[in-house]
Motif scaffolding. Structure first.
Motif, PDB file in Angstrom:
ATOM      1  N   ALA A  51       0.995  -1.145  -0.020  1.00  0.00           N
ATOM      2  CA  ALA A  51       0.026  -0.164  -0.044  1.00  0.00           C
ATOM      3  C   ALA A  51       0.811   1.309  -0.064  1.00  0.00           C
ATOM      4  CB  ALA A  51      -0.939   0.082   1.289  1.00  0.00           C
ATOM      5  N   VAL A  52       1.820   1.254   0.663  1.00  0.00           N
ATOM      6  CA  VAL A  52       2.883   2.418   0.736  1.00  0.00           C
ATOM      7  C   VAL A  52       3.526   2.557  -0.687  1.00  0.00           C
ATOM      8  CG1 VAL A  52       5.040   3.354   1.747  1.00  0.00           C
ATOM      9  CG2 VAL A  52       3.486   2.303   3.356  1.00  0.00           C
ATOM     10  N   TYR A  53       3.855   1.637  -1.409  1.00  0.00           N
ATOM     11  CA  TYR A  53       4.514   1.456  -2.580  1.00  0.00           C
ATOM     12  C   TYR A  53       3.328   1.947  -3.555  1.00  0.00           C
ATOM     13  CZ  TYR A  53       7.252   0.481  -6.695  1.00  0.00           C
ATOM     14  OH  TYR A  53       8.033   0.513  -7.744  1.00  0.00           O
ATOM     15  N   GLY A  54       2.112   1.516  -3.356  1.00  0.00           N
ATOM     16  CA  GLY A  54       1.011   2.054  -4.042  1.00  0.00           C
ATOM     17  C   GLY A  54       1.040   3.662  -4.058  1.00  0.00           C
ATOM     18  N   LEU A  55       1.027   4.291  -2.962  1.00  0.00           N
ATOM     19  CA  LEU A  55       1.030   5.610  -2.493  1.00  0.00           C
ATOM     20  C   LEU A  55       2.303   6.445  -3.194  1.00  0.00           C
ATOM     21  CD1 LEU A  55      -0.471   5.927   0.883  1.00  0.00           C
ATOM     22  CD2 LEU A  55      -1.436   6.659  -1.030  1.00  0.00           C
ATOM     23  N   LEU A  56       3.358   5.725  -3.152  1.00  0.00           N
ATOM     24  CA  LEU A  56       4.872   6.465  -3.656  1.00  0.00           C
ATOM     25  C   LEU A  56       5.730   5.564  -3.817  1.00  0.00           C
ATOM     26  CD1 LEU A  56       6.400   9.330  -3.591  1.00  0.00           C
ATOM     27  CD2 LEU A  56       7.544   8.280  -1.349  1.00  0.00           C
ATOM     28  N   PRO A  57       5.874   5.343  -5.197  1.00  0.00           N
ATOM     29  CA  PRO A  57       5.753   6.338  -6.378  1.00  0.00           C
ATOM     30  C   PRO A  57       4.435   6.344  -7.005  1.00  0.00           C
ATOM     31  CG  PRO A  57       7.058   4.624  -7.085  1.00  0.00           C
ATOM     32  CD  PRO A  57       6.779   3.996  -5.806  1.00  0.00           C
ATOM     33  N   ILE A  58       3.771   5.338  -7.199  1.00  0.00           N
ATOM     34  CA  ILE A  58       2.510   5.201  -8.182  1.00  0.00           C
ATOM     35  C   ILE A  58       1.516   6.344  -8.012  1.00  0.00           C
ATOM     36  CG2 ILE A  58       1.004   3.864  -9.246  1.00  0.00           C
ATOM     37  CD1 ILE A  58       2.748   1.349  -8.401  1.00  0.00           C
ATOM     38  N   GLY A  59       0.888   6.261  -6.719  1.00  0.00           N
ATOM     39  CA  GLY A  59      -0.016   7.231  -6.652  1.00  0.00           C
ATOM     40  C   GLY A  59       0.293   8.537  -6.785  1.00  0.00           C
ATOM     41  N   TRP A  60       1.743   8.809  -6.498  1.00  0.00           N
ATOM     42  CA  TRP A  60       2.215  10.238  -6.390  1.00  0.00           C
ATOM     43  C   TRP A  60       2.456  10.833  -8.231  1.00  0.00           C
ATOM     44  CZ3 TRP A  60       2.501  14.612  -4.776  1.00  0.00           C
ATOM     45  CH2 TRP A  60       3.454  15.533  -5.012  1.00  0.00           C
ATOM     46  N   ILE A  61       2.464   9.878  -8.842  1.00  0.00           N
ATOM     47  CA  ILE A  61       2.674  10.139 -10.260  1.00  0.00           C
ATOM     48  C   ILE A  61       1.561  10.309 -10.915  1.00  0.00           C
ATOM     49  CG2 ILE A  61       3.202   8.857 -12.602  1.00  0.00           C
ATOM     50  CD1 ILE A  61       5.385   7.417 -11.310  1.00  0.00           C
ATOM     51  N   ILE A  62       0.395   9.717 -10.472  1.00  0.00           N
ATOM     52  CA  ILE A  62      -1.053   9.786 -10.927  1.00  0.00           C
ATOM     53  C   ILE A  62      -1.558  11.349 -10.649  1.00  0.00           C
ATOM     54  CG2 ILE A  62      -3.310   9.120 -11.153  1.00  0.00           C
ATOM     55  CD1 ILE A  62      -0.918   7.465 -12.272  1.00  0.00           C
ATOM     56  N   ILE A  63      -1.267  11.668  -9.269  1.00  0.00           N
ATOM     57  CA  ILE A  63      -1.869  12.867  -8.563  1.00  0.00           C
ATOM     58  C   ILE A  63      -1.031  14.138  -9.469  1.00  0.00           C
ATOM     59  CG2 ILE A  63      -1.662  14.456  -6.629  1.00  0.00           C
ATOM     60  CD1 ILE A  63      -1.971  11.903  -4.844  1.00  0.00           C
ATOM     61  N   THR A  64       0.310  14.118  -9.615  1.00  0.00           N
ATOM     62  CA  THR A  64       1.035  15.103 -10.340  1.00  0.00           C
ATOM     63  C   THR A  64       0.812  15.127 -11.881  1.00  0.00           C
ATOM     64  OG1 THR A  64       2.797  13.577 -10.437  1.00  0.00           O
ATOM     65  CG2 THR A  64       2.986  15.353  -8.536  1.00  0.00           C
ATOM     66  N   SER A  65       0.662  14.030 -12.501  1.00  0.00           N
ATOM     67  CA  SER A  65       0.216  14.127 -13.727  1.00  0.00           C
ATOM     68  C   SER A  65      -0.833  14.751 -14.404  1.00  0.00           C
ATOM     69  CB  SER A  65       0.279  12.501 -14.432  1.00  0.00           C
ATOM     70  OG  SER A  65       1.530  12.205 -14.453  1.00  0.00           O
ATOM     71  N   VAL A  66      -2.078  14.251 -13.461  1.00  0.00           N
ATOM     72  CA  VAL A  66      -3.414  14.984 -13.758  1.00  0.00           C
ATOM     73  C   VAL A  66      -3.328  16.588 -13.114  1.00  0.00           C
ATOM     74  CG1 VAL A  66      -5.689  14.808 -12.964  1.00  0.00           C
ATOM     75  CG2 VAL A  66      -4.522  12.679 -13.278  1.00  0.00           C
ATOM     76  N   PHE A  67      -2.667  16.923 -12.349  1.00  0.00           N
ATOM     77  CA  PHE A  67      -2.569  18.108 -11.678  1.00  0.00           C
ATOM     78  C   PHE A  67      -1.921  19.067 -12.896  1.00  0.00           C
ATOM     79  CE2 PHE A  67      -0.021  21.104  -8.944  1.00  0.00           C
ATOM     80  CZ  PHE A  67      -0.738  22.143  -8.964  1.00  0.00           C
ATOM     81  N   LEU A  68      -0.799  18.566 -13.462  1.00  0.00           N
ATOM     82  CA  LEU A  68      -0.341  19.377 -14.579  1.00  0.00           C
ATOM     83  C   LEU A  68      -1.435  19.542 -15.785  1.00  0.00           C
ATOM     84  CD1 LEU A  68       2.572  20.598 -15.527  1.00  0.00           C
ATOM     85  CD2 LEU A  68       2.933  18.460 -16.750  1.00  0.00           C
ATOM     86  N   TYR A  69      -1.804  18.384 -15.919  1.00  0.00           N
ATOM     87  CA  TYR A  69      -2.832  18.444 -17.226  1.00  0.00           C
ATOM     88  C   TYR A  69      -4.116  19.730 -16.691  1.00  0.00           C
ATOM     89  CZ  TYR A  69      -6.931  17.082 -20.025  1.00  0.00           C
ATOM     90  OH  TYR A  69      -8.165  17.341 -20.637  1.00  0.00           O
ATOM     91  N   LYS A  70      -4.597  19.657 -15.701  1.00  0.00           N
ATOM     92  CA  LYS A  70      -5.372  20.314 -15.052  1.00  0.00           C
ATOM     93  C   LYS A  70      -5.115  21.747 -15.220  1.00  0.00           C
ATOM     94  CE  LYS A  70      -8.305  19.087 -11.853  1.00  0.00           C
ATOM     95  NZ  LYS A  70      -9.495  19.217 -12.425  1.00  0.00           N
ATOM     96  N   LEU A  71      -3.928  22.285 -15.024  1.00  0.00           N
ATOM     97  CA  LEU A  71      -3.269  23.299 -14.753  1.00  0.00           C
ATOM     98  C   LEU A  71      -3.518  24.230 -16.586  1.00  0.00           C
ATOM     99  CD1 LEU A  71      -0.042  23.536 -12.582  1.00  0.00           C
ATOM    100  CD2 LEU A  71      -2.178  24.546 -12.313  1.00  0.00           C
ATOM    101  N   PRO A 112      -9.402   6.371  -6.830  1.00  0.00           N
ATOM    102  CA  PRO A 112      -8.400   5.796  -7.451  1.00  0.00           C
ATOM    103  C   PRO A 112      -7.309   5.435  -6.987  1.00  0.00           C
ATOM    104  CG  PRO A 112      -9.236   7.356  -9.100  1.00  0.00           C
ATOM    105  CD  PRO A 112      -9.978   7.720  -7.636  1.00  0.00           C
ATOM    106  N   ILE A 113      -6.975   6.299  -5.915  1.00  0.00           N
ATOM    107  CA  ILE A 113      -5.807   6.042  -5.169  1.00  0.00           C
ATOM    108  C   ILE A 113      -5.975   4.985  -3.953  1.00  0.00           C
ATOM    109  CG2 ILE A 113      -4.227   6.923  -3.167  1.00  0.00           C
ATOM    110  CD1 ILE A 113      -3.704   8.050  -6.022  1.00  0.00           C
ATOM    111  N   ILE A 114      -7.275   4.846  -3.555  1.00  0.00           N
ATOM    112  CA  ILE A 114      -7.407   3.597  -2.649  1.00  0.00           C
ATOM    113  C   ILE A 114      -7.558   2.264  -3.490  1.00  0.00           C
ATOM    114  CG2 ILE A 114      -9.553   2.731  -1.610  1.00  0.00           C
ATOM    115  CD1 ILE A 114     -10.523   5.285  -0.952  1.00  0.00           C
ATOM    116  N   THR A 115      -7.915   2.482  -4.979  1.00  0.00           N
ATOM    117  CA  THR A 115      -7.885   1.274  -5.851  1.00  0.00           C
ATOM    118  C   THR A 115      -6.395   0.804  -5.858  1.00  0.00           C
ATOM    119  OG1 THR A 115      -9.899   2.192  -6.945  1.00  0.00           O
ATOM    120  CG2 THR A 115      -8.318   0.291  -7.862  1.00  0.00           C
ATOM    121  N   ILE A 116      -5.542   1.758  -6.290  1.00  0.00           N
ATOM    122  CA  ILE A 116      -3.948   1.532  -6.270  1.00  0.00           C
ATOM    123  C   ILE A 116      -3.452   0.920  -5.053  1.00  0.00           C
ATOM    124  CG2 ILE A 116      -1.898   2.607  -6.877  1.00  0.00           C
ATOM    125  CD1 ILE A 116      -3.261   4.688  -8.824  1.00  0.00           C
ATOM    126  N   THR A 117      -3.661   1.535  -3.858  1.00  0.00           N
ATOM    127  CA  THR A 117      -2.760   1.020  -2.546  1.00  0.00           C
ATOM    128  C   THR A 117      -3.652  -0.343  -2.480  1.00  0.00           C
ATOM    129  OG1 THR A 117      -4.743   2.117  -1.292  1.00  0.00           O
ATOM    130  CG2 THR A 117      -2.485   3.343  -1.759  1.00  0.00           C
TER     131      THR A 117
END
Length: 557
Positions: A73-93, A414-419
């Motif tokens: 679950a921790v690996y699901g949060l970092l790095p995987i979940g962190w990539i998704i959050i930042t990627s979508v954030f950049l796109y939304k900007l 989605p983050i819950i799913t990934i973890t």
């Protein structure tokens, strides 16, 4: 209390044990493909099923099973979940500031045809991101771009997952291949050569297959010239670079060559008809295409993604990666300074109740740590790109922060799913279930050359990573191949090549893609979309490996 792994816990019978080990995987297939559960429900319940099987059938102590789930679950949060959050954030900007309208227009200026846009973005640009970063970023970013262009979210996610098949084996600067050298003792260059004599056939075929899925046979033949340009340029570059340069650069070089080749070709060639999904999108695209932007405006609009590409490319350089995680031992002043920072922003605490508690088949304890590489994570590179983007698009810090908060809110499920699904993967590995399945497949005897890629496919489905699959089954492939007279290099390559076809149905990949296109809760729909293609591709790789092991053995380096 220590516990020793037992790979045949059911009556000391491998076949029966393998059937039991399959239960969580079959449950996940049933939950998504038949029951159509929401992704986070399917993920959490699959994790629970795997824990029950581990404790009852494999006799794993409850504390060990539970802590292995937390490690995942921790690996699901970092790095995987962190990539998704930042990627979508950049796109939304880029969307919030109107820059994505200019990006859309610039793509339309190359081609308004959806088929060709898919080749440019899903296939070529996605492959470049895979080569530079990997770990979910390629699908997340390229799928979001396609949705912004007007693609249906399900189609955008699905074709990006399928397109991602071509570059996965050489992703993240060749890590899946180089990772095999340590545990197997076979030079990475030899494995790279063999993978480079398998995947180019798939890479050549995928552009045609993508368009066929989207538009049908007649509309595919209509754009056969650019399809051939895209596939041939990618496949040839992939073969040459993997066989003569090594595993680090095939993705980046192949992606750039195919992207440039197709863009240049489309300057001189246009399809007879422009393919779009429906009349509403057609009208919107036509209006957008009529607008005119200066080259400076176009460059500024694309700048966030150019900055992203720069950052993730830098993050992928081995020396930089070492410095960012506090492991650099060179003399470069800048890297030494980054190394100091990386040292303080990298934590590897032991997993309590798990580290050195599991004894493997060789009688050795298995160390377990929470891998927290905050500075070295690819998501951090994307986050820094988002900070730079703040100044490029001239958005206030307040709006920037509000957009980030909105992104977190949208991605909570989605983050819950990934973890959950990464936790499931770790429980499967710690208990020995994945090894049981690998051992059972290795019992196929003379047909092992056909089933060898299926081990990689299974490994990537479970772990979500071609690298992890190679580490999981690499030695098993090597030993089994030697025992039946199959070249070990071919078996190792087959594990990696087969693994790429499992990426599109991996629970992690499905969750990442759905999160990127706003389909949280619709993971079952995407899984049903990709599973048939995954099965088709793994059968092709199996046939290819069988032929290379028999009548085409001259292809083995």
């Amino acid at each position: 209390m220590q516990w020793k792994q037992d790979f045949t816990p059911i009556a000391d019978n491998l076949a029966l044990s393998a059937v039991v080990a399959l239960v969580p995987i079959l449950y996940f297939f049933w939950a998504l493909a038949i029951k159509r559960m929401k992704g986070y429900v399917a993920g959490v319940t699959t994790l629970i099923v795997s824990l029950v099987i581990a404790v009852i059938a494999y006799r794993v102590p409850v504390s060990i099973a539970a802590m292995s789930a937390t490690q995942g679950a921790v690996y699901g949060l970092l790095p995987i979940g962190w990539i998704i959050i930042t990627s979508v954030f950049l796109y939304k900007l880029t969307v919030k500031t109107g820059k994505f309208d200019i990006i859309r227009n610039s793509v339309l200026s190359i081609t308004e045809d959806r088929r060709l846009q898919a080749l440019l973005i899903a296939f070529s640009f996605g492959a470049f991101l895979e080569g530079a970063a990997g770990f979910g970023a390629p699908v997340a970013i390229s799928a979001a771009l396609l949705v912004g262009l007007g693609f249906h979210p399900l189609y955008a996610a699905g074709i990006c997952l399928i397109a991602n098949t071509a570059p996965v084996a050489f992703g993240a600067i060749g890590i899946p291949i180089t990772a095999l050298e340590g545990p197997t003792g076979i030079p990475a260059m030899e494995i790279s050569k063999m993978v480079g004599r398998q995947l180019p056939f798939l890479s050549f075929f995928i552009p045609f297959y993508l368009v066929l899925i989207m538009a049908g046979w007649r509309k595919t033949i209509e754009v056969l010239p650019p399809i051939l340009i895209s596939g041939i340029s990618f496949a040839v570059t992939q073969y040459v670079s993997s066989n003569f340069l090594g595993p680090e650069l095939p993705d980046i070089l192949s992606a750039l060559v195919s992207l440039v080749a197709l863009t240049v070709f489309l300057r001189f060639w246009k399809p007879k008809t422009i393919y779009r999904f429906d009349s509403e999108l057609e009208a919107a695209a036509t209006i957008q295409a009529q607008k005119r932007y200066t080259s400076g405006e176009v460059f500024k609009a694309w700048s966030p993604f150019l900055v992203l590409t720069l950052f993730i490319s830098i993050w992928g350089i081995p020396q930089m990666k070492a410095a960012l995680t506090g492991h650099y031992e060179g003399t470069n002043v800048i890297l030494k300074a980054l190394n100091t920072m990386g040292h303080y922003l990298t934590w590897m605490p032991e997993v309590p109740g798990l580290s050195n508690k599991i004894i493997d088949a060789n009688g050795q304890p298995i160390a377990a740590v929470y891998k927290l590489e905050l500075l070295g994570a690819a998501g951090t590179a994307i986050f820094l790109a988002a900070i730079v983007t703040k100044f490029i698009v001239r958005i206030s810090w307040k709006q920037w922060a509000e957009t980030f908060a909105e992104t977190l809110q949208e991605l909570k499920f989605p983050i819950i799913t990934i973890t959950a699904v990464v936790g499931f993967a770790y429980v499967t590995n710690a208990s020995g279930m994945s090894t049981t399945l690998g051992m059972a497949m290795a019992k196929t005897g003379s047909l092992f050359s056909f089933f060898s890629p299926f081990l990689g496919w299974l490994g990537v489905f479970i772990t979500g990573s071609d690298t992890s699959s190679n580490l999981l089954f690499g030695n098993l492939q090597k030993i089994t191949a030697a025992s039946i007279g199959m070249d070990p290099v071919l078996a190792l390559a087959a594990n990696s090549s087969g693994g790429v076809t499992g990426k599109m149905i991996s629970p992690q990949s499905i969750a990442v893609a759905c999160a990127a296109v706003g389909l949280a809760g619709k993971e079952s729909d995407l899984f049903r979309f990709t599973v048939k293609h995954s099965i088709f591709f793994i059968i092709l790789i199996g046939i290819m490996t069988f032929l290379q092991s028999t009548i085409l053995s001259w292809m083995i380096p």
